[in-house]
Motif scaffolding. Structure first.
Motif, PDB file in Angstrom:
ATOM      1  N   ALA A  76       0.830  -1.212   0.000  1.00  0.00           N
ATOM      2  CA  ALA A  76       0.000   0.000   0.000  1.00  0.00           C
ATOM      3  C   ALA A  76       0.855   1.248   0.000  1.00  0.00           C
ATOM      4  CB  ALA A  76      -0.930  -0.006   1.210  1.00  0.00           C
ATOM      5  N   ARG A  77       1.995   1.227   0.712  1.00  0.00           N
ATOM      6  CA  ARG A  77       2.876   2.396   0.759  1.00  0.00           C
ATOM      7  C   ARG A  77       3.531   2.644  -0.597  1.00  0.00           C
ATOM      8  NH1 ARG A  77       5.896   0.929   4.660  1.00  0.00           N
ATOM      9  NH2 ARG A  77       7.816   0.354   3.573  1.00  0.00           N
ATOM     10  N   TRP A  78       3.981   1.578  -1.263  1.00  0.00           N
ATOM     11  CA  TRP A  78       4.574   1.751  -2.596  1.00  0.00           C
ATOM     12  C   TRP A  78       3.562   2.363  -3.555  1.00  0.00           C
ATOM     13  CZ3 TRP A  78       7.340  -3.636  -3.414  1.00  0.00           C
ATOM     14  CH2 TRP A  78       8.500  -3.672  -2.645  1.00  0.00           C
ATOM     15  N   PHE A  79       2.328   1.871  -3.487  1.00  0.00           N
ATOM     16  CA  PHE A  79       1.306   2.384  -4.395  1.00  0.00           C
ATOM     17  C   PHE A  79       0.998   3.851  -4.098  1.00  0.00           C
ATOM     18  CE2 PHE A  79      -3.044   3.021  -5.920  1.00  0.00           C
ATOM     19  CZ  PHE A  79      -2.978   2.449  -7.177  1.00  0.00           C
ATOM     20  N   ARG A  80       0.919   4.193  -2.826  1.00  0.00           N
ATOM     21  CA  ARG A  80       0.598   5.573  -2.435  1.00  0.00           C
ATOM     22  C   ARG A  80       1.735   6.521  -2.796  1.00  0.00           C
ATOM     23  NH1 ARG A  80      -0.022   4.454   2.309  1.00  0.00           N
ATOM     24  NH2 ARG A  80       1.922   5.217   3.204  1.00  0.00           N
ATOM     25  N   GLN A  81       2.973   6.110  -2.512  1.00  0.00           N
ATOM     26  CA  GLN A  81       4.113   6.966  -2.809  1.00  0.00           C
ATOM     27  C   GLN A  81       4.288   7.177  -4.314  1.00  0.00           C
ATOM     28  OE1 GLN A  81       7.342   4.980  -0.796  1.00  0.00           O
ATOM     29  NE2 GLN A  81       6.940   6.000   1.156  1.00  0.00           N
ATOM     30  N   GLY A  82       3.890   6.187  -5.087  1.00  0.00           N
ATOM     31  CA  GLY A  82       3.966   6.338  -6.542  1.00  0.00           C
ATOM     32  C   GLY A  82       2.753   6.999  -7.138  1.00  0.00           C
ATOM     33  N   GLY A  83       1.755   7.344  -6.296  1.00  0.00           N
ATOM     34  CA  GLY A  83       0.549   7.967  -6.828  1.00  0.00           C
ATOM     35  C   GLY A  83      -0.215   7.066  -7.759  1.00  0.00           C
ATOM     36  N   GLY A  84      -0.021   5.743  -7.624  1.00  0.00           N
ATOM     37  CA  GLY A  84      -0.682   4.807  -8.523  1.00  0.00           C
ATOM     38  C   GLY A  84       0.086   4.567  -9.807  1.00  0.00           C
ATOM     39  N   ILE A 110       6.959  19.575 -23.094  1.00  0.00           N
ATOM     40  CA  ILE A 110       6.852  18.541 -22.064  1.00  0.00           C
ATOM     41  C   ILE A 110       5.731  17.594 -22.456  1.00  0.00           C
ATOM     42  CG2 ILE A 110       5.217  19.817 -20.603  1.00  0.00           C
ATOM     43  CD1 ILE A 110       6.740  18.652 -18.171  1.00  0.00           C
ATOM     44  N   SER A 111       5.905  16.341 -22.184  1.00  0.00           N
ATOM     45  CA  SER A 111       4.863  15.360 -22.500  1.00  0.00           C
ATOM     46  C   SER A 111       3.791  15.386 -21.427  1.00  0.00           C
ATOM     47  CB  SER A 111       5.463  13.959 -22.616  1.00  0.00           C
ATOM     48  OG  SER A 111       5.886  13.494 -21.337  1.00  0.00           O
ATOM     49  N   HIS A 112       2.602  14.946 -21.796  1.00  0.00           N
ATOM     50  CA  HIS A 112       1.516  14.910 -20.800  1.00  0.00           C
ATOM     51  C   HIS A 112       1.803  13.888 -19.711  1.00  0.00           C
ATOM     52  CE1 HIS A 112       0.342  11.746 -23.703  1.00  0.00           C
ATOM     53  NE2 HIS A 112      -0.251  11.169 -22.683  1.00  0.00           N
ATOM     54  N   GLU A 113       2.542  12.828 -20.057  1.00  0.00           N
ATOM     55  CA  GLU A 113       2.859  11.812 -19.053  1.00  0.00           C
ATOM     56  C   GLU A 113       3.801  12.382 -17.992  1.00  0.00           C
ATOM     57  OE1 GLU A 113       2.358   8.105 -17.296  1.00  0.00           O
ATOM     58  OE2 GLU A 113       1.297   9.068 -18.960  1.00  0.00           O
ATOM     59  N   ALA A 114       4.724  13.267 -18.407  1.00  0.00           N
ATOM     60  CA  ALA A 114       5.627  13.894 -17.447  1.00  0.00           C
ATOM     61  C   ALA A 114       4.861  14.799 -16.481  1.00  0.00           C
ATOM     62  CB  ALA A 114       6.696  14.701 -18.187  1.00  0.00           C
ATOM     63  N   ILE A 115       3.806  15.434 -16.973  1.00  0.00           N
ATOM     64  CA  ILE A 115       2.975  16.273 -16.091  1.00  0.00           C
ATOM     65  C   ILE A 115       2.248  15.399 -15.083  1.00  0.00           C
ATOM     66  CG2 ILE A 115       1.067  17.915 -16.002  1.00  0.00           C
ATOM     67  CD1 ILE A 115       1.825  18.837 -18.803  1.00  0.00           C
ATOM     68  N   TYR A 116       1.708  14.280 -15.543  1.00  0.00           N
ATOM     69  CA  TYR A 116       1.038  13.360 -14.612  1.00  0.00           C
ATOM     70  C   TYR A 116       2.013  12.852 -13.552  1.00  0.00           C
ATOM     71  CZ  TYR A 116      -3.341  12.978 -17.274  1.00  0.00           C
ATOM     72  OH  TYR A 116      -4.546  13.239 -17.877  1.00  0.00           O
ATOM     73  N   GLN A 117       3.226  12.504 -13.957  1.00  0.00           N
ATOM     74  CA  GLN A 117       4.211  12.018 -12.994  1.00  0.00           C
ATOM     75  C   GLN A 117       4.555  13.098 -11.975  1.00  0.00           C
ATOM     76  OE1 GLN A 117       7.553  10.544 -15.182  1.00  0.00           O
ATOM     77  NE2 GLN A 117       6.442   8.810 -16.044  1.00  0.00           N
ATOM     78  N   ALA A 118       4.672  14.342 -12.428  1.00  0.00           N
ATOM     79  CA  ALA A 118       4.972  15.436 -11.514  1.00  0.00           C
ATOM     80  C   ALA A 118       3.858  15.651 -10.501  1.00  0.00           C
ATOM     81  CB  ALA A 118       5.209  16.720 -12.306  1.00  0.00           C
ATOM     82  N   LEU A 119       2.614  15.325 -10.884  1.00  0.00           N
ATOM     83  CA  LEU A 119       1.480  15.502  -9.985  1.00  0.00           C
ATOM     84  C   LEU A 119       1.329  14.338  -9.010  1.00  0.00           C
ATOM     85  CD1 LEU A 119      -1.203  16.828 -12.511  1.00  0.00           C
ATOM     86  CD2 LEU A 119      -0.203  18.112 -10.628  1.00  0.00           C
ATOM     87  N   TYR A 120       1.538  13.129  -9.501  1.00  0.00           N
ATOM     88  CA  TYR A 120       1.182  11.960  -8.710  1.00  0.00           C
ATOM     89  C   TYR A 120       2.320  11.388  -7.879  1.00  0.00           C
ATOM     90  CZ  TYR A 120      -3.409  11.459 -10.931  1.00  0.00           C
ATOM     91  OH  TYR A 120      -4.700  11.661 -11.341  1.00  0.00           O
ATOM     92  N   ILE A 121       3.552  11.423  -8.388  1.00  0.00           N
ATOM     93  CA  ILE A 121       4.648  10.718  -7.722  1.00  0.00           C
ATOM     94  C   ILE A 121       5.298  11.617  -6.681  1.00  0.00           C
ATOM     95  CG2 ILE A 121       6.860   9.565  -8.036  1.00  0.00           C
ATOM     96  CD1 ILE A 121       5.977   8.766 -10.810  1.00  0.00           C
ATOM     97  N   GLU A 122       5.365  11.131  -5.450  1.00  0.00           N
ATOM     98  CA  GLU A 122       6.001  11.892  -4.384  1.00  0.00           C
ATOM     99  C   GLU A 122       7.492  12.069  -4.663  1.00  0.00           C
ATOM    100  OE1 GLU A 122       5.413  10.299  -0.533  1.00  0.00           O
ATOM    101  OE2 GLU A 122       3.232  10.357  -0.623  1.00  0.00           O
ATOM    102  N   GLY A 123       8.029  13.213  -4.284  1.00  0.00           N
ATOM    103  CA  GLY A 123       9.451  13.438  -4.402  1.00  0.00           C
ATOM    104  C   GLY A 123       9.884  14.069  -5.711  1.00  0.00           C
ATOM    105  N   ARG A 124       8.974  14.216  -6.675  1.00  0.00           N
ATOM    106  CA  ARG A 124       9.382  14.880  -7.915  1.00  0.00           C
ATOM    107  C   ARG A 124       9.630  16.370  -7.680  1.00  0.00           C
ATOM    108  NH1 ARG A 124       9.134  11.756 -12.681  1.00  0.00           N
ATOM    109  NH2 ARG A 124       9.549   9.677 -11.903  1.00  0.00           N
ATOM    110  N   GLY A 125       8.865  16.959  -6.767  1.00  0.00           N
ATOM    111  CA  GLY A 125       9.136  18.322  -6.332  1.00  0.00           C
ATOM    112  C   GLY A 125       8.823  19.404  -7.330  1.00  0.00           C
TER     113      GLY A 125
END
Length: 465
Positions: free
Chosen positions: A58-66, A222-237
């Motif tokens: 559950a922590r891996w999934f949450r930290q990765g934003g899914g 910038i790709s749309h996938e990079a924007i999603y990663q910046a929103l969902y994944i913790e630590g991207r900052g």
């Protein structure tokens, strides 16, 4: 007397590594975890499948934003695997030489020698080769964390953030505040509550619009996938997590596509999927093939909709409340009293369909809703075969989807549909069936349906149940 400076580099050939603490799970385990998630497993089930606790999954999934935080592609054969490192450790304890180990593994001797020196544990100033420590060190050194593009480019970040969360305003620039909403708490959008108003462009709209507004500036890409990663994944900052509230879904965690498609649908068997539907139903040349669905209102109210594919004729199915609805507490696993439970739906649909000649009620294509899980009884009572569209495929019932959109003019979302009686539904259906349609050459569905009836009567006697 301490050890001289540089002693560890002289011993291992590598600069001292700052220990991040206890070794994490191997990347191969994390990779397999995300592969399990990708095929629809929950985070808890995926964790159990790879041998970690439910809490860790559950922590891996949450930290990765899914979203998977590492690539799912297995590393190439040029790198030593954990299995090979275990073999090296076993052979080393048996005092097997470096060249013999290399021959048994099919590797170059220099690869094994470098592995034994660089990735060995250095406790007490001596080299002790352990497979788990060696794997941990190699994965730690193999990481190449790149600074996110949105972090490096403030101008690009400001553009993305403005078009995600910019304020709604009038043409003269006057800001329209919209509704007052509570502060974001790290969860999904509020259920049946106001959401903050913003420009709310999707990441794909932002990505593509940058090419038009900055055609000669390669830095503004910038790709749309990079924007999603910046929103969902913790630590991207790069972007604040609360900006996920500006996305159309409003989800705080990304939902894997396979998980969305893995809902239990035991009532849909292999013989009633849309691929088994007769070919004549697809080209609209033969009358008698229908599409159906529900339109849902508040307080668990609904109206059944049926549309004939050839003539576009509409039938509205009255789904009244059953006795006892709202008068007693809801019983878990008890009878559905809202009016569109499986038995009530089959009964109401049978009543509507048996008013038609047998030749005009050959098949019905429904979505995957549980309301028609009693389709076997309905098929026996009416002689109408039921087929179910594929999950999340509304285009397989295009006529019905289009008609449901038109019906929202009469039955808007967020209204109680149980207040309408069968006679009122009949009046709305009559109104729709007497609207001229471009697809019918500006004839009305009623006129085309009447032609179908006349054709049936001229070729044989129309029968009803």
């Amino acid at each position: 007397m301490g050890r001289p400076a540089g002693w560890l580099k002289g011993l291992t050939g590598r600069n001292p590594m700052i220990s991040p603490g206890a070794p994490k799970s191997r990347r191969s385990v994390e990779r397999q975890f995300w592969k399990e998630v990708a095929i629809g497993a929950s985070s808890e089930d995926a964790g159990a499948a790879v041998g970690v606790s439910q809490a860790v999954g559950a922590r891996w999934f949450r930290q990765g934003g899914g979203m998977a935080t590492i690539t799912l592609v297995e590393p190439g054969g040029r790198y030593l695997s954990f299995v090979e490192r275990e073999e090296i450790a076993l052979l080393r304890t048996q005092n097997v030489g470096v060249r013999e180990i290399a021959r048994r593994l099919g590797r170059d001797a220099s690869t094994v020698s470098r592995e034994l020196r660089r990735n060995a544990a250095t406790r007490a100033g001596k080299l002790h080769y352990r497979a788990s420590v060696a794997q941990w060190k190699s994965e730690l050194m193999a990481r190449r964390p790149k600074t996110a593009k949105l972090v490096k480019n403030p101008r690009l970040r400001a553009y993305v953030q403005e078009h995600l969360d910019g304020r709604v305003c009038l043409p003269d620039g006057t800001v329209v505040a919209g509704p007052a909403v509570a502060a974001w708490k790290g969860r999904n959008k509020p259920h049946r509550g106001d959401r903050a108003w913003s420009i709310a462009w999707s990441p794909e709209q932002i990505s593509q619009r940058l090419k038009l507004e900055f055609p000669d500036d390669g830095a503004m890409r910038i790709s749309h996938e990079a924007i999603y990663q910046a929103l969902y994944i913790e630590g991207r900052g790069a972007l604040k997590r609360e900006l996920v509230a500006a996305l159309r879904t409003g989800r705080s965690l990304r939902k894997p596509r396979a998980r969305a498609q893995s809902k239990p649908q035991g009532h849909v068997t292999a013989d009633v999927v849309i691929s088994q539907r007769p070919a004549e139903a697809a080209d609209r040349a033969v009358p008698g093939h229908w599409e159906g669905d529900l339109i849902i209102g508040t307080n668990r109210s609904a109206i059944g909709t049926l549309v004939e594919r050839k003539s576009r004729s509409t039938l509205l199915v009255h789904l009244p409340r059953l006795d006892g609805y709202g008068q007693q507490p809801r019983i878990k696993n008890g009878p559905a009293l809202a009016g569109y439970g499986a038995q009530a739906m089959a009964t109401a649909l049978t009543k509507s369909m048996t008013c038609l000649p047998q030749q005009l009620r050959k098949t019905i294509t429904w979505d995957r809703g549980k309301e028609l899980s009693d389709h076997a009884r309905f098929a026996v009572d009416t002689g109408t075969k039921v087929f179910f569209a594929d999950p999340h495929s509304p285009w397989q019932r295009p006529t019905n989807e289009n008609t449901n959109g038109v019906l929202r003019q009469y039955f808007p979302k967020g209204t109680d549909l149980s207040r309408w009686e069968a006679q009122e539904l009949e009046a709305v259906a009559y109104s729709l069936n007497n609207r001229p349609r471009k697809v019918l050459g500006w004839k009305t569905p009623a006129e085309v349906f009447a032609e179908q009836l006349e054709s049936i009567e001229s070729t044989g006697v129309a029968t009803t149940s």
